[in-house]
Design a protein around this motif. Structure first.
Motif, PDB file in Angstrom:
ATOM      1  N   ALA A 132       2.433  15.733   2.079  1.00 28.39           N
ATOM      2  CA  ALA A 132       1.864  14.733   2.927  1.00 28.39           C
ATOM      3  C   ALA A 132       1.016  15.272   3.784  1.00 28.39           C
ATOM      4  CB  ALA A 132       2.956  13.963   3.442  1.00 28.39           C
ATOM      5  N   PRO A 133      -0.305  14.400   4.079  1.00 29.61           N
ATOM      6  CA  PRO A 133      -1.187  14.915   5.173  1.00 29.61           C
ATOM      7  C   PRO A 133      -0.865  14.103   6.453  1.00 29.61           C
ATOM      8  CG  PRO A 133      -2.340  13.139   3.928  1.00 29.61           C
ATOM      9  CD  PRO A 133      -0.825  13.541   3.136  1.00 29.61           C
ATOM     10  N   ALA A 134      -1.519  14.574   7.634  1.00 31.66           N
ATOM     11  CA  ALA A 134      -1.224  13.362   8.799  1.00 31.66           C
ATOM     12  C   ALA A 134      -1.998  12.259   8.510  1.00 31.66           C
ATOM     13  CB  ALA A 134      -2.050  14.380   9.974  1.00 31.66           C
ATOM     14  N   ARG A 135      -1.448  11.144   8.672  1.00 31.80           N
ATOM     15  CA  ARG A 135      -1.894   9.805   8.242  1.00 31.80           C
ATOM     16  C   ARG A 135      -1.754   8.826   9.659  1.00 31.80           C
ATOM     17  NH1 ARG A 135       0.287   5.642   3.934  1.00 31.80           N
ATOM     18  NH2 ARG A 135       0.891   4.450   5.752  1.00 31.80           N
ATOM     19  N   ALA A 136      -2.786   7.987   9.449  1.00 27.21           N
ATOM     20  CA  ALA A 136      -2.919   6.816  10.367  1.00 27.21           C
ATOM     21  C   ALA A 136      -3.110   5.598   9.661  1.00 27.21           C
ATOM     22  CB  ALA A 136      -3.947   6.973  11.414  1.00 27.21           C
ATOM     23  N   CYS A 137      -2.668   4.450   9.912  1.00 28.69           N
ATOM     24  CA  CYS A 137      -2.727   3.424   9.160  1.00 28.69           C
ATOM     25  C   CYS A 137      -3.019   2.142  10.088  1.00 28.69           C
ATOM     26  CB  CYS A 137      -1.871   2.997   8.235  1.00 28.69           C
ATOM     27  SG  CYS A 137      -1.790   1.748   7.026  1.00 28.69           S
ATOM     28  N   VAL A 138      -4.372   1.398  10.108  1.00 26.29           N
ATOM     29  CA  VAL A 138      -4.572   0.592  10.984  1.00 26.29           C
ATOM     30  C   VAL A 138      -5.418  -0.901  10.207  1.00 26.29           C
ATOM     31  CG1 VAL A 138      -5.251   2.130  12.755  1.00 26.29           C
ATOM     32  CG2 VAL A 138      -7.069   1.393  11.194  1.00 26.29           C
ATOM     33  N   GLN A 139      -5.217  -1.780  10.696  1.00 24.59           N
ATOM     34  CA  GLN A 139      -5.723  -3.116  10.359  1.00 24.59           C
ATOM     35  C   GLN A 139      -7.210  -3.218  10.988  1.00 24.59           C
ATOM     36  OE1 GLN A 139      -3.552  -6.715  10.506  1.00 24.59           O
ATOM     37  NE2 GLN A 139      -5.196  -7.769  11.123  1.00 24.59           N
ATOM     38  N   ALA A 140      -8.084  -3.339   9.713  1.00 24.74           N
ATOM     39  CA  ALA A 140      -9.438  -3.457  10.080  1.00 24.74           C
ATOM     40  C   ALA A 140     -10.308  -4.584   9.204  1.00 24.74           C
ATOM     41  CB  ALA A 140     -10.082  -2.042   9.905  1.00 24.74           C
ATOM     42  N   PRO A 141     -11.492  -5.081   9.776  1.00 24.67           N
ATOM     43  CA  PRO A 141     -12.162  -5.887   8.948  1.00 24.67           C
ATOM     44  C   PRO A 141     -12.751  -4.878   7.926  1.00 24.67           C
ATOM     45  CG  PRO A 141     -12.669  -5.960  11.197  1.00 24.67           C
ATOM     46  CD  PRO A 141     -11.636  -4.894  11.062  1.00 24.67           C
ATOM     47  N   MET A 142     -13.057  -5.540   6.697  1.00 27.10           N
ATOM     48  CA  MET A 142     -13.480  -4.858   5.537  1.00 27.10           C
ATOM     49  C   MET A 142     -15.139  -4.999   5.735  1.00 27.10           C
ATOM     50  SD  MET A 142     -11.448  -2.905   4.200  1.00 27.10           S
ATOM     51  CE  MET A 142     -10.469  -2.599   5.462  1.00 27.10           C
ATOM     52  N   ALA A 143     -15.793  -4.208   4.965  1.00 31.47           N
ATOM     53  CA  ALA A 143     -17.368  -4.292   4.942  1.00 31.47           C
ATOM     54  C   ALA A 143     -17.707  -5.649   4.027  1.00 31.47           C
ATOM     55  CB  ALA A 143     -17.991  -2.967   4.358  1.00 31.47           C
ATOM     56  N   PHE A 180       0.909  -1.164  -0.193  1.00 32.41           N
ATOM     57  CA  PHE A 180       0.054  -0.073   0.064  1.00 32.41           C
ATOM     58  C   PHE A 180       0.815   1.215   0.018  1.00 32.41           C
ATOM     59  CE2 PHE A 180      -1.918   3.544   1.975  1.00 32.41           C
ATOM     60  CZ  PHE A 180      -2.975   3.678   0.973  1.00 32.41           C
ATOM     61  N   ASN A 181       1.958   1.271   0.717  1.00 33.41           N
ATOM     62  CA  ASN A 181       2.702   2.350   0.835  1.00 33.41           C
ATOM     63  C   ASN A 181       3.300   2.884  -0.468  1.00 33.41           C
ATOM     64  OD1 ASN A 181       2.250   3.497   3.420  1.00 33.41           O
ATOM     65  ND2 ASN A 181       3.937   2.051   4.395  1.00 33.41           N
ATOM     66  N   ALA A 182       3.702   1.826  -1.325  1.00 33.92           N
ATOM     67  CA  ALA A 182       4.332   2.237  -2.658  1.00 33.92           C
ATOM     68  C   ALA A 182       3.369   2.973  -3.322  1.00 33.92           C
ATOM     69  CB  ALA A 182       4.829   0.631  -3.078  1.00 33.92           C
ATOM     70  N   VAL A 183       2.165   2.716  -3.494  1.00 33.34           N
ATOM     71  CA  VAL A 183       1.416   3.212  -4.049  1.00 33.34           C
ATOM     72  C   VAL A 183       0.792   4.418  -3.627  1.00 33.34           C
ATOM     73  CG1 VAL A 183      -1.359   3.312  -4.947  1.00 33.34           C
ATOM     74  CG2 VAL A 183       0.061   1.013  -4.798  1.00 33.34           C
ATOM     75  N   TRP A 184       0.713   4.594  -2.212  1.00 32.70           N
ATOM     76  CA  TRP A 184       0.591   6.117  -1.551  1.00 32.70           C
ATOM     77  C   TRP A 184       1.673   7.198  -1.816  1.00 32.70           C
ATOM     78  CZ3 TRP A 184      -3.016   8.422   1.402  1.00 32.70           C
ATOM     79  CH2 TRP A 184      -2.744   9.451   1.988  1.00 32.70           C
ATOM     80  N   ASP A 185       3.074   6.540  -1.710  1.00 27.96           N
ATOM     81  CA  ASP A 185       3.980   7.199  -1.918  1.00 27.96           C
ATOM     82  C   ASP A 185       4.155   7.804  -3.094  1.00 27.96           C
ATOM     83  OD1 ASP A 185       4.631   6.693   0.706  1.00 27.96           O
ATOM     84  OD2 ASP A 185       6.450   5.295   0.133  1.00 27.96           O
ATOM     85  N   SER A 186       3.675   7.083  -4.335  1.00 34.34           N
ATOM     86  CA  SER A 186       3.644   7.613  -5.674  1.00 34.34           C
ATOM     87  C   SER A 186       2.648   8.537  -6.032  1.00 34.34           C
ATOM     88  CB  SER A 186       3.586   6.559  -6.814  1.00 34.34           C
ATOM     89  OG  SER A 186       2.476   5.741  -6.844  1.00 34.34           O
ATOM     90  N   TRP A 187       1.521   8.424  -5.163  1.00 34.36           N
ATOM     91  CA  TRP A 187       0.127   9.232  -5.398  1.00 34.36           C
ATOM     92  C   TRP A 187       0.253  10.642  -4.450  1.00 34.36           C
ATOM     93  CZ3 TRP A 187      -3.840  10.623  -1.742  1.00 34.36           C
ATOM     94  CH2 TRP A 187      -5.049  11.167  -2.408  1.00 34.36           C
ATOM     95  N   VAL A 188       0.937  10.705  -3.159  1.00 36.81           N
ATOM     96  CA  VAL A 188       0.829  12.028  -2.511  1.00 36.81           C
ATOM     97  C   VAL A 188       1.904  13.016  -3.117  1.00 36.81           C
ATOM     98  CG1 VAL A 188       1.480  13.006  -0.424  1.00 36.81           C
ATOM     99  CG2 VAL A 188       0.145  10.829  -0.372  1.00 36.81           C
ATOM    100  N   PRO A 189       1.590  14.216  -3.466  1.00 31.79           N
ATOM    101  CA  PRO A 189       2.601  15.003  -4.083  1.00 31.79           C
ATOM    102  C   PRO A 189       3.498  15.328  -2.979  1.00 31.79           C
ATOM    103  CG  PRO A 189       0.381  15.817  -4.439  1.00 31.79           C
ATOM    104  CD  PRO A 189       0.446  14.789  -3.497  1.00 31.79           C
ATOM    105  N   GLN A 190       4.848  15.182  -3.460  1.00 34.70           N
ATOM    106  CA  GLN A 190       5.856  15.542  -2.722  1.00 34.70           C
ATOM    107  C   GLN A 190       5.777  16.920  -1.884  1.00 34.70           C
ATOM    108  OE1 GLN A 190       9.762  15.323  -4.540  1.00 34.70           O
ATOM    109  NE2 GLN A 190      11.153  15.622  -2.838  1.00 34.70           N
ATOM    110  N   GLY A 191       6.018  16.922  -0.569  1.00 29.31           N
ATOM    111  CA  GLY A 191       5.919  18.051   0.161  1.00 29.31           C
ATOM    112  C   GLY A 191       4.263  18.602   0.719  1.00 29.31           C
TER     113      GLY A 191
END
Length: 118
Positions: free
Chosen positions: A92-103, A79-90
């Motif tokens: 980056a928002p505050a971010r949390a990442c957690v494991q959770a069951p999906m709907a 996921f981070n590889a995709v995220w890092d290419s998506w967020v424009p350099q400089g």
């Protein structure tokens, strides 16, 4: 102070704007990508974030915070590889990442974001 609600359904609105702050509902991969890999699902999900932000007057450079939900933390680096290419350099928002069951069992990730109006 008015509250603007976009695409409101009985349980939620897709986006809510208050005081020039945009709150998006949880976004997941599009239906055509829900049985794909984490990379494909993450790209689809973030593309949907882009589209919804554009619809309500913002973009990823105006992200304030993001909460990422992963079905399994085994996908964290993918996921981070995709995220890092998506967020424009400089920008980056505050971010949390957690494991959770999906709907739905086929979903691998979901995200909620808060952004400023452009």
């Amino acid at each position: 102070m008015t509250i603007q609600r976009h695409d409101t359904k009985p349980r939620m609105s897709r986006a809510v704007i208050h005081n020039n702050t945009i709150y998006l509902c949880g976004q997941v991969a599009g239906p055509e990508h829900r049985f794909e890999t984490m990379t494909v699902q993450a790209e689809s999900m973030l593309s949907r974030v882009d589209a919804l932000l554009e619809e309500v007057g913002s973009d990823r450079e105006h992200l304030l915070s993001a909460t990422v939900y992963l079905k399994t933390m085994d996908d964290f680096s993918t996921f981070n590889a995709v995220w890092d290419s998506w967020v424009p350099q400089g920008h980056a928002p505050a971010r949390a990442c957690v494991q959770a069951p999906m709907a739905s069992p086929e979903l691998l990730c979901e995200i909620t974001v808060v952004a400023a109006v452009k």
